[in-house]
Design an enzyme around this catalytic site. Sequence first.
Site, PDB file in Angstrom:
ATOM      1  N   ASP A  10       0.893  -1.347   0.032  1.00 40.00           N
ATOM      2  CA  ASP A  10       0.093  -0.076   0.074  1.00 40.00           C
ATOM      3  C   ASP A  10       0.702   1.385  -0.007  1.00 40.00           C
ATOM      4  OD1 ASP A  10      -2.035  -1.694   0.179  1.00 40.00           O
ATOM      5  OD2 ASP A  10      -2.825  -1.159   2.031  1.00 40.00           O
TER       6      ASP A  10
ATOM      7  N   TYR B  15       2.088   2.040  -3.268  1.00 44.96           N
ATOM      8  CA  TYR B  15       1.033   2.536  -4.226  1.00 44.96           C
ATOM      9  C   TYR B  15       0.964   4.096  -3.792  1.00 44.96           C
ATOM     10  CZ  TYR B  15      -3.521   3.585  -5.891  1.00 44.96           C
ATOM     11  OH  TYR B  15      -4.611   4.085  -6.831  1.00 44.96           O
TER      12      TYR B  15
ATOM     13  N   LYS C  89     -29.817  -8.961  -4.638  1.00 43.16           N
ATOM     14  CA  LYS C  89     -30.177  -7.358  -5.049  1.00 43.16           C
ATOM     15  C   LYS C  89     -29.595  -6.657  -3.805  1.00 43.16           C
ATOM     16  CE  LYS C  89     -34.201  -4.727  -5.572  1.00 43.16           C
ATOM     17  NZ  LYS C  89     -33.975  -3.493  -4.654  1.00 43.16           N
TER      18      LYS C  89
ATOM     19  N   GLU D 114     -24.435  -0.906  -8.733  1.00 44.63           N
ATOM     20  CA  GLU D 114     -25.193  -0.536  -7.250  1.00 44.63           C
ATOM     21  C   GLU D 114     -23.725   0.007  -6.446  1.00 44.63           C
ATOM     22  OE1 GLU D 114     -28.298  -0.614  -7.283  1.00 44.63           O
ATOM     23  OE2 GLU D 114     -28.598  -0.612  -4.919  1.00 44.63           O
TER      24      GLU D 114
ATOM     25  N   LYS E  31     -34.023 -12.450 -13.615  1.00 46.74           N
ATOM     26  CA  LYS E  31     -33.954 -11.743 -14.950  1.00 46.74           C
ATOM     27  C   LYS E  31     -34.037 -12.597 -15.802  1.00 46.74           C
ATOM     28  CE  LYS E  31     -30.993  -8.009 -13.368  1.00 46.74           C
ATOM     29  NZ  LYS E  31     -29.611  -7.233 -13.354  1.00 46.74           N
TER      30      LYS E  31
ATOM     31  N   LYS F 136     -38.186  -9.899  -3.098  1.00 50.26           N
ATOM     32  CA  LYS F 136     -37.771  -9.279  -2.003  1.00 50.26           C
ATOM     33  C   LYS F 136     -37.785 -10.267  -0.676  1.00 50.26           C
ATOM     34  CE  LYS F 136     -37.591  -5.021  -1.607  1.00 50.26           C
ATOM     35  NZ  LYS F 136     -38.346  -3.936  -2.368  1.00 50.26           N
TER      36      LYS F 136
ATOM     37  N   CYS G 116     -27.974  -1.153  40.794  1.00 52.53           N
ATOM     38  CA  CYS G 116     -28.252  -2.346  40.188  1.00 52.53           C
ATOM     39  C   CYS G 116     -29.964  -2.622  40.287  1.00 52.53           C
ATOM     40  CB  CYS G 116     -27.484  -3.395  40.704  1.00 52.53           C
ATOM     41  SG  CYS G 116     -28.114  -5.195  39.984  1.00 52.53           S
TER      42      CYS G 116
ATOM     43  N   CYS H 138     -22.661  -4.270  37.538  1.00 51.52           N
ATOM     44  CA  CYS H 138     -22.958  -4.522  38.989  1.00 51.52           C
ATOM     45  C   CYS H 138     -21.986  -5.432  39.498  1.00 51.52           C
ATOM     46  CB  CYS H 138     -24.214  -5.223  39.021  1.00 51.52           C
ATOM     47  SG  CYS H 138     -24.409  -5.839  40.781  1.00 51.52           S
TER      48      CYS H 138
ATOM     49  N   CYS I 294     -25.270 -10.780  43.531  1.00 53.13           N
ATOM     50  CA  CYS I 294     -26.298 -10.293  42.713  1.00 53.13           C
ATOM     51  C   CYS I 294     -27.221 -11.506  42.189  1.00 53.13           C
ATOM     52  CB  CYS I 294     -25.915  -9.317  41.544  1.00 53.13           C
ATOM     53  SG  CYS I 294     -27.246  -8.888  40.741  1.00 53.13           S
TER      54      CYS I 294
HETATM   55  S1  IVH Z   1     -31.536  -4.418 -12.660  1.00 52.22           S
HETATM   56  C1  IVH Z   1     -34.067  -2.824 -15.342  1.00 52.22           C
HETATM   57  N1  IVH Z   1     -29.865  -5.846 -10.738  1.00 52.22           N
HETATM   58  O1  IVH Z   1     -32.703  -2.484  -7.027  1.00 52.22           O
HETATM   59  C2  IVH Z   1     -33.335  -3.331 -14.299  1.00 52.22           C
HETATM   60  N2  IVH Z   1     -30.928  -4.004  -9.999  1.00 52.22           N
HETATM   61  O2  IVH Z   1     -35.427  -1.969  -7.225  1.00 52.22           O
HETATM   62  C3  IVH Z   1     -33.169  -2.588 -13.096  1.00 52.22           C
HETATM   63  N3  IVH Z   1     -30.478  -3.481  -7.391  1.00 52.22           N
HETATM   64  O3  IVH Z   1     -32.524   0.627  -8.955  1.00 52.22           O
HETATM   65  C4  IVH Z   1     -32.045  -2.937 -12.457  1.00 52.22           C
HETATM   66  N4  IVH Z   1     -29.243  -5.236  -7.211  1.00 52.22           N
HETATM   67  O4  IVH Z   1     -30.538  -0.114  -7.681  1.00 52.22           O
HETATM   68  C5  IVH Z   1     -30.773  -4.766 -10.854  1.00 52.22           C
HETATM   69  N5  IVH Z   1     -28.624  -7.076  -9.548  1.00 52.22           N
HETATM   70  C6  IVH Z   1     -29.353  -6.144  -9.713  1.00 52.22           C
HETATM   71  C7  IVH Z   1     -29.532  -5.227  -8.227  1.00 52.22           C
HETATM   72  C8  IVH Z   1     -30.390  -4.031  -8.743  1.00 52.22           C
HETATM   73  C9  IVH Z   1     -29.564  -4.149  -6.530  1.00 52.22           C
HETATM   74  C10 IVH Z   1     -31.255  -2.164  -7.257  1.00 52.22           C
HETATM   75  C11 IVH Z   1     -31.075  -1.066  -8.431  1.00 52.22           C
HETATM   76  C12 IVH Z   1     -32.451  -0.520  -8.873  1.00 52.22           C
HETATM   77  C13 IVH Z   1     -33.390  -1.204  -7.802  1.00 52.22           C
HETATM   78  C14 IVH Z   1     -34.514  -1.659  -8.087  1.00 52.22           C
END
Ligand code: IVH
Length: 702
Positions: free
Chosen positions: A55, A58, A142, A204, A321, A345, A439, A457, A462
């Site tokens: 480090d 660097y 997510k 993100e 997806k 979720k 206490c 205490c 106790c």
């Molecule tokens: S895809 C059209 N992939 O979740 C697709 N989003 O509720 C849009 N997020 O604003 C996003 N992890 O900030 C995608 N693996 C992930 C994600 C992700 C977190 C967040 C992102 C987005 C929000 C949507």
Amino acid sequence: MNLVEASHAALEEIASDDLESLSAEEASACAAQLRKLLHAHNYRYHVLDDPVIADVEYDRLLRGLQKLERLHPDLVTPDSPTHRVGGSVQDRFEKVRHPVALLSLSNAFDVDELEAWYDRCRRGLSEHFGGDVRPVMTVELKLDGLAVAVTYEAGELVVGATRGNGIEGENITRNVRTIPSIPLVIPPEENDLPRPARLEVRGEIFIRKSDFERLNERAVAEGEKPYANPRNAAAGSVRQLDVSITASRPLSFMAYGVGPFEGVEPPDSQLSLLTWLGSYGFPVNEHTKRCASIEEVEATYEGWSTRREELDYEIDGLVVKIDAFDQQEELGYVSNAPRWAVAYKFPAQEATTTLKDIVVNVGRTGAIKPEAVLEPVHIGGVTVSQATLHNEDYIVNRDIRIGDVVIVKRAGDVIPQVIKPITEAREGDLPKWSMPGRCPACGTELVRLPDEADYYCMSTECPAQFIRLVEHFASRGAMDIEGLGAKLAVELVENGLVRHLSDIYRLTADELKTLDLFGEKRARNVLEGIDASRGRPLSQLLFALGIRHVGRTTAETLVEYVASLDELAEASAVDLERIDGIGAVIAESIVDWFKVDQNRRLVRSLAESGVNTKRLPEEEPVSAAEHQAAGKTFVLTGSLPTLTRTEASERIKAVGGRVTSSVSGNTDYLVAGDDPGSKYDRAQELGTVILNEEELLELLAG
Ligand code: IVH
């Protein structure tokens, strides 16, 4: 010259310290070389997790470049790594219009909603492509941070923007440039890939849990209010007009998609896109996988809902997806969300409720723990009416007051905790809370030890402490006495049936039957539970005794070196400190404990009652040095069929192996599960031995 040699040559040049005397041309060449080296080191450090210089070296390279840029301001380029350290303060963020909108995601909160989403995709695709299309999905974690779009032109980072309302965001380019894991130039030098004329990468920004804790500790030490959670801390840190503040914050980034691009051809599916982004120098999440059915997605979801606490960052669900881009395109969008993706979720972990009271409890070590009494509230399917408030500083620093509306969080198996008050909702003038002076159980004056957050205490008599000790002694992981929980511990102590721990082993059915609600059957069950606990391993007994600083792991470590409680009683602090993992504080605490006559009597008395005080055969240490995996370096990738990552790591470490996070020349074995990702390719490149789970287990079994 390789990267290391080139860096050392540059370091020598800087050290000679005649940067002032360089001609404009020489300075320009030197700056270009330093930029190139710094970018390469950034990539190795933040993306490959495999630095090749120290480090401090660097830092020296970076300071060299800063100096050159000061001497020749015309040498400053937009991609200069010196931008990572901040600059002047701006007075507002400019707006930027996203060339292609950043969409949000629709949510699924249970498996039915997820299935309904998948069925819609199936129907849509089958209609268009014909037959019964069962589209393959990519399942990602997510991440709970904030979305950012980063645009590169001719390979250089030119714009960083927040999502904003999806159409228009804020220009946070200078802030984004300070985030070490976001490349300033792409692709990385060593990857022989075409440089895109234009590429927008989306992902993100977040803060790791470990970094968050340190950040909050620092904030409190500096008299500032701590952030409520890592997501707020990340958002607050990125949107700073003074970029040097952003630069000082531990921000991380992971990419999950792309926006518009020119001059490159990204692959045609989501999972390959992520691998591709990885090779362009962007960190991507290692837990992403393909799933062919909703059952598989569901299993992945179940897995993460229990294992998410193991991650060093917060996730609030999965993003599912449709994998193939031609299928995504066919499905298209509804208003502001794609039809081809859904956020699956996890149940909410936070809720708001009223803080009705703050009570203090006495722990088994005498530590006084403030606890919140809450208006009952549902969090993730459980009713929460109590939560921890940790200690006095926690309450004072957050200015939590009785009567406040507070945010409460319940994560996994962890005890619920009060996160912060919503001060805007405070009505009238609520009095500040302060720690009671005595206490609550025995009235002894409480003391706060130097360097400790807790009040204690100190009374040895106790009753509250003793009740907690009995409860701890009987708990799981300790003596594991079935039927003896918190309530019975109170009854036993308050009715004088248990005055010393060893009294537990002298209890009779008649005695138990004098207690409320105790019949013949319950008494017999409890006695059976007590009897079964006589044979627990030594490490469990050692943990059960409640010696300060001797937790479960420490107890297990000790038992590798001492074969009985008597042997431990004879050990000196010096003896104990020789043990790997036992420091001065633990050693002293053990020696002090055995100095107390009452404790020595307890040990004798337990042994007389038939409690095992010797190491059991299954506790015999395996000689790690003799194991063929000892000293070897392992990297794990992909999901293994039966073991979790933590389990696999622990087993490797148990025989003396090391587990690291990225594949390098020093890696001996790559353990690969399903969907292994880029580490697999790298291991193949380097000729590293690749094992599947079965082969790993064979190796570990010796
Ligand atoms: S895809 C059209 N992939 O979740 C697709 N989003 O509720 C849009 N997020 O604003 C996003 N992890 O900030 C995608 N693996 C992930 C994600 C992700 C977190 C967040 C992102 C987005 C929000 C949507």
